[in-house]
Design a protein around this motif. Structure first.
Motif, PDB file in Angstrom:
ATOM      1  N   MET A   1       4.443  13.315  14.917  1.00 22.63           N
ATOM      2  CA  MET A   1       3.486  13.158  13.969  1.00 22.63           C
ATOM      3  C   MET A   1       2.849  12.218  13.886  1.00 22.63           C
ATOM      4  O   MET A   1       2.855  11.397  14.085  1.00 22.63           O
ATOM      5  CB  MET A   1       4.535  12.644  12.186  1.00 22.63           C
ATOM      6  CG  MET A   1       5.545  13.760  11.773  1.00 22.63           C
ATOM      7  SD  MET A   1       6.328  14.061  10.974  1.00 22.63           S
ATOM      8  CE  MET A   1       7.380  12.635  10.690  1.00 22.63           C
ATOM      9  N   ASP A 197      11.872  22.067  12.744  1.00 21.17           N
ATOM     10  CA  ASP A 197      10.571  22.027  13.843  1.00 21.17           C
ATOM     11  C   ASP A 197       9.611  22.869  14.206  1.00 21.17           C
ATOM     12  O   ASP A 197       8.821  21.529  14.424  1.00 21.17           O
ATOM     13  CB  ASP A 197      12.435  22.282  14.551  1.00 21.17           C
ATOM     14  CG  ASP A 197      12.228  21.468  16.243  1.00 21.17           C
ATOM     15  OD1 ASP A 197      11.730  20.389  16.514  1.00 21.17           O
ATOM     16  OD2 ASP A 197      11.553  22.440  16.941  1.00 21.17           O
ATOM     17  N   ARG A 200       7.267  21.080  11.814  1.00 24.07           N
ATOM     18  CA  ARG A 200       6.931  19.326  12.393  1.00 24.07           C
ATOM     19  C   ARG A 200       5.695  19.286  13.618  1.00 24.07           C
ATOM     20  O   ARG A 200       5.580  18.542  13.592  1.00 24.07           O
ATOM     21  CB  ARG A 200       8.384  18.814  13.261  1.00 24.07           C
ATOM     22  CG  ARG A 200       8.134  17.419  12.857  1.00 24.07           C
ATOM     23  CD  ARG A 200       9.936  16.854  12.828  1.00 24.07           C
ATOM     24  NE  ARG A 200       9.970  16.407  14.405  1.00 24.07           N
ATOM     25  CZ  ARG A 200      10.201  16.148  15.211  1.00 24.07           C
ATOM     26  NH1 ARG A 200       9.642  14.502  14.436  1.00 24.07           N
ATOM     27  NH2 ARG A 200      10.160  16.127  16.107  1.00 24.07           N
ATOM     28  N   ARG A 221      12.677  13.756   4.893  1.00 27.60           N
ATOM     29  CA  ARG A 221      13.024  12.554   5.873  1.00 27.60           C
ATOM     30  C   ARG A 221      12.764  13.390   7.901  1.00 27.60           C
ATOM     31  O   ARG A 221      11.158  12.707   7.884  1.00 27.60           O
ATOM     32  CB  ARG A 221      14.586  12.318   6.056  1.00 27.60           C
ATOM     33  CG  ARG A 221      14.759  11.133   7.352  1.00 27.60           C
ATOM     34  CD  ARG A 221      15.179  10.123   7.537  1.00 27.60           C
ATOM     35  NE  ARG A 221      16.411   9.507   6.727  1.00 27.60           N
ATOM     36  CZ  ARG A 221      16.875   8.622   6.480  1.00 27.60           C
ATOM     37  NH1 ARG A 221      15.747   7.688   7.048  1.00 27.60           N
ATOM     38  NH2 ARG A 221      16.805   7.910   6.032  1.00 27.60           N
ATOM     39  N   MET A 222      12.446  14.507   7.413  1.00 26.81           N
ATOM     40  CA  MET A 222      11.982  15.220   8.758  1.00 26.81           C
ATOM     41  C   MET A 222      10.284  15.233   8.868  1.00 26.81           C
ATOM     42  O   MET A 222      10.375  15.016   9.851  1.00 26.81           O
ATOM     43  CB  MET A 222      12.654  17.053   9.219  1.00 26.81           C
ATOM     44  CG  MET A 222      12.939  17.231  10.653  1.00 26.81           C
ATOM     45  SD  MET A 222      14.123  17.957  11.098  1.00 26.81           S
ATOM     46  CE  MET A 222      13.035  18.705  12.047  1.00 26.81           C
ATOM     47  N   HIS A 225       5.628  11.092   6.408  1.00 26.29           N
ATOM     48  CA  HIS A 225       5.627   9.833   6.979  1.00 26.29           C
ATOM     49  C   HIS A 225       5.725   8.965   5.143  1.00 26.29           C
ATOM     50  O   HIS A 225       6.444   8.186   5.054  1.00 26.29           O
ATOM     51  CB  HIS A 225       4.765   9.952   6.629  1.00 26.29           C
ATOM     52  CG  HIS A 225       3.595  10.456   8.084  1.00 26.29           C
ATOM     53  ND1 HIS A 225       2.692  11.359   8.286  1.00 26.29           N
ATOM     54  CD2 HIS A 225       3.566  10.037   9.719  1.00 26.29           C
ATOM     55  CE1 HIS A 225       2.865  12.366   9.287  1.00 26.29           C
ATOM     56  NE2 HIS A 225       3.244  11.427   9.815  1.00 26.29           N
ATOM     57  N   ASP A 242      11.271   6.499   4.730  1.00 23.79           N
ATOM     58  CA  ASP A 242      12.430   6.014   5.439  1.00 23.79           C
ATOM     59  C   ASP A 242      12.999   4.714   4.531  1.00 23.79           C
ATOM     60  O   ASP A 242      13.837   4.615   4.148  1.00 23.79           O
ATOM     61  CB  ASP A 242      12.718   4.548   6.915  1.00 23.79           C
ATOM     62  CG  ASP A 242      11.348   4.368   7.490  1.00 23.79           C
ATOM     63  OD1 ASP A 242      10.361   4.263   7.516  1.00 23.79           O
ATOM     64  OD2 ASP A 242      11.461   2.942   7.525  1.00 23.79           O
TER      65      ASP A 242
ATOM     66  N   ASN B  60      11.675  -1.548   6.993  1.00 26.21           N
ATOM     67  CA  ASN B  60      12.910  -0.539   6.769  1.00 26.21           C
ATOM     68  C   ASN B  60      13.171  -0.961   5.243  1.00 26.21           C
ATOM     69  O   ASN B  60      13.271   0.211   4.185  1.00 26.21           O
ATOM     70  CB  ASN B  60      13.770  -0.261   7.442  1.00 26.21           C
ATOM     71  CG  ASN B  60      14.739   0.742   7.304  1.00 26.21           C
ATOM     72  OD1 ASN B  60      15.786   0.590   7.448  1.00 26.21           O
ATOM     73  ND2 ASN B  60      14.471   2.161   6.373  1.00 26.21           N
ATOM     74  N   ILE B  88       2.756   1.808   9.281  1.00 27.53           N
ATOM     75  CA  ILE B  88       3.423   3.033  10.748  1.00 27.53           C
ATOM     76  C   ILE B  88       2.238   2.210  11.922  1.00 27.53           C
ATOM     77  O   ILE B  88       2.891   2.644  13.169  1.00 27.53           O
ATOM     78  CB  ILE B  88       2.109   4.167   9.879  1.00 27.53           C
ATOM     79  CG1 ILE B  88       3.141   4.816   9.102  1.00 27.53           C
ATOM     80  CG2 ILE B  88       2.638   5.812  11.105  1.00 27.53           C
ATOM     81  CD1 ILE B  88       2.310   6.350   8.244  1.00 27.53           C
ATOM     82  N   PRO B 106      16.828  18.635  15.046  1.00 29.17           N
ATOM     83  CA  PRO B 106      17.268  19.574  15.537  1.00 29.17           C
ATOM     84  C   PRO B 106      16.349  20.101  16.452  1.00 29.17           C
ATOM     85  O   PRO B 106      15.259  19.782  16.381  1.00 29.17           O
ATOM     86  CB  PRO B 106      18.342  20.870  14.359  1.00 29.17           C
ATOM     87  CG  PRO B 106      18.235  19.686  13.531  1.00 29.17           C
ATOM     88  CD  PRO B 106      17.394  18.168  13.235  1.00 29.17           C
ATOM     89  N   ARG B 107      16.717  20.576  17.985  1.00 27.88           N
ATOM     90  CA  ARG B 107      16.048  21.610  18.802  1.00 27.88           C
ATOM     91  C   ARG B 107      15.256  20.126  19.301  1.00 27.88           C
ATOM     92  O   ARG B 107      14.602  20.587  20.722  1.00 27.88           O
ATOM     93  CB  ARG B 107      15.073  22.491  18.304  1.00 27.88           C
ATOM     94  CG  ARG B 107      16.401  23.862  16.991  1.00 27.88           C
ATOM     95  CD  ARG B 107      15.857  24.626  18.118  1.00 27.88           C
ATOM     96  NE  ARG B 107      13.684  24.576  17.276  1.00 27.88           N
ATOM     97  CZ  ARG B 107      13.198  25.694  17.736  1.00 27.88           C
ATOM     98  NH1 ARG B 107      13.132  26.950  17.964  1.00 27.88           N
ATOM     99  NH2 ARG B 107      11.859  26.061  17.000  1.00 27.88           N
TER     100      ARG B 107
END
Lengths: 263, 231
Positions: A1, A197, A200, A221-222, A225, A242, B60, B88, B106-107
């Protein structure tokens, strides 16, 4: 990202937006900026106002008060409400994408997969059949749909394929901003992971900005931002994704985060 | 020399609204300055807030009070009050963080997870992958695992992927939360080597290291959090 941290102005500015349905205050005085390349997640439970907010900032619904400014490609910031209807439609068809939770709402179910992808190109003036078809095939490949299915009707597709087709239809015009309403809702978990995925990767590769509404914190979360947490029509907490998920401050956010089941 | 990190008057407490508003104070009025080339190892008993401090330094966790000036592009940036886009940017180019656990996606194969911080600062894909592969090899990840998503890896393998990711880009500042936990002696030695190389190029490092040998090998200073405890 990839947030464009060098950009000098936001792509979208939302200022004091409110929307009421009768006695229900769906959105209360909401303000935020979205910067180029940035993905914002809006989380909250059903009825918190997140979909209403998404509809208001994407010109699908008129807010009662407040402004939404969009930085157009050539003319700088424009107030969505002050825009002519044709200009707004053009924006929605080309510079923006909208991914619905139910792909059937975003697709035309009576035309082929290829035509679904090609349609937005034709709206932009593309007329050469061979080019449109070639581009449609390209996009089917990018969203991992077997290209031999280009002439098939969407109703022969699985839920996950339909959602990927809807994404291809939206991205073919290279929009700068994509709105997504529960893009993985209603899909099997294994199908969700693949879709997430894919989204993303596309968002990062194309440098898209996006606003993603979801009630699923793992999805948030995935993909995002930054997060905005909505509760009863108000944004009660914002921050980097986060931060909000690992150190939630507002009572409602804490409840939301602590309610997630760990597999 | 200009400090790489300057923590001033830092306080952190957690208010647990789901537990009747219980307030858990962690530390209060904490000051810490770290210069380039220093490896400050955090000390103090379990629960004194070592991980909490590192997480505050990475932005965080959001502190209750105080500032954390991080040297970014030659200027101090207060990571506590900086807008999200700046945080960021600081994380992308200046501030590396090796957490205790790898967050798998995943992946996405191990090689790409490690290469990603390099891609984020504009390194070409092939070069980023080559550097990632080199690190994974150093950390004894078998080549056949490079192309696989680490979700199914062992705890130790995941932690080594995490370390490789943290060391891929030469960050001016590194925050390490127990990087050697769950590693065997040989891999612990490799991590010590990576930390030393980072120090040699002038990185400022803040670390939690329970392993005495690793600590002795890299620490230039110990910083005990106990005096700032707010418990």
């Amino acid at each position: 990202m990839s947030v464009d941290t060098q950009a000098d102005a936001p792509l979208l500015e939302v200022q004091g937006l409110s929307k009421r349905f009768g006695a229900i205050q769906a959105c209360r005085n909401i303000s935020f900026d979205l910067w180029p390349g940035e993905v914002i997640g809006i989380v909250g439970e059903s009825g918190s106002g997140k979909t209403t907010l998404l509809n208001c900032i994407s010109a699908r619904l008129a807010p009662d008060s407040g402004r939404v400014l969009y930085r157009t490609r050539h003319e700088g910031p424009a107030d969505l409400n002050g825009m002519s209807e044709p200009a707004r439609r053009m924006l929605m068809r080309t510079d923006w994408g909208f991914v619905h939770q139910d792909p059937r709402e975003g697709l035309r179910m009576r035309v082929s997969a290829g035509a679904n992808v090609g349609e937005r190109l034709m709206a932009l003036g593309a007329r050469h059949y061979g080019n449109i078809r070639a581009e449609a095939l390209d996009w089917l490949g990018m969203v991992e749909i077997d290209q031999t299915r280009v002439d098939d009707m969407p109703r022969t597709f699985s839920g996950g394929m339909l959602q990927r087709l809807q994404i291809a239809r939206n991205l073919v015009t290279r929009p700068r901003l994509v709105f997504m309403d529960e893009p993985t809702g209603g899909l099997d978990v294994s199908v969700q992971a693949r879709l997430l995925d894919l989204i993303r990767g596309l968002v990062a590769d194309l440098g898209l900005s996006a606003v993603v509404v979801t009630h699923d914190l793992a999805v948030a979360r995935m993909l995002s931002h930054r997060l905005m947490v909505m509760w009863r029509g108000s944004v009660v907490e914002t921050g980097l994704t986060d931060q909000v998920l690992d150190d939630p401050h507002h009572p409602y956010t804490q409840l939301l985060v602590s309610s997630v089941l760990q597999p | 020399m200009n400090p790489a990190i300057e923590v001033r008057n830092l306080s952190k407490e957690f208010t647990l609204h789901t537990q009747g508003g219980t307030v858990l104070p962690v530390f209060r009025n904490l000051d810490l300055t770290v210069s380039p080339g220093e490896c400050v190892v955090l000390g103090g008993p379990s629960g004194v807030g070592k991980s909490t401090l590192i997480r505050c330094m990475y932005a965080n966790y959001r502190p209750t009070g105080g500032t954390i000036a991080v040297r970014h592009d030659g200027r101090p940036a207060d990571i506590v009050s900086a807008p999200p886009r700046q945080v960021i940017d600081v994380r992308r180019r200046t501030l590396g963080y090796v957490s205790q656990f790898l967050r798998t996606i995943p992946r996405v194969p191990a090689l790409d997870i490690v290469a990603e911080p390099l891609r984020a600062v504009g390194v070409e894909a092939a070069e980023a992958r080559a550097r990632a592969a080199e690190l994974l090899r150093r950390l004894r990840i078998p080549e056949r695992l490079f192309g696989l998503p680490p979700a199914t890896f062992s705890g130790g393998e995941q932690q080594r992927v995490n370390i490789a990711r943290g060391f891929a880009h030469p960050y001016p500042i590194l925050l390490l939360d127990e990087p050697t936990a769950s590693l065997d002696a040989a891999n612990r030695e490799t991590v010590v080597g990576l930390v030393r190389e980072a120090l040699d190029r002038g990185a400022a490092i803040v670390a939690i290291l329970h392993d005495q040998d690793a600590r002795d090998a890299v620490a230039t200073r110990l910083f005990d959090l106990s005096p700032y405890s707010a418990m």
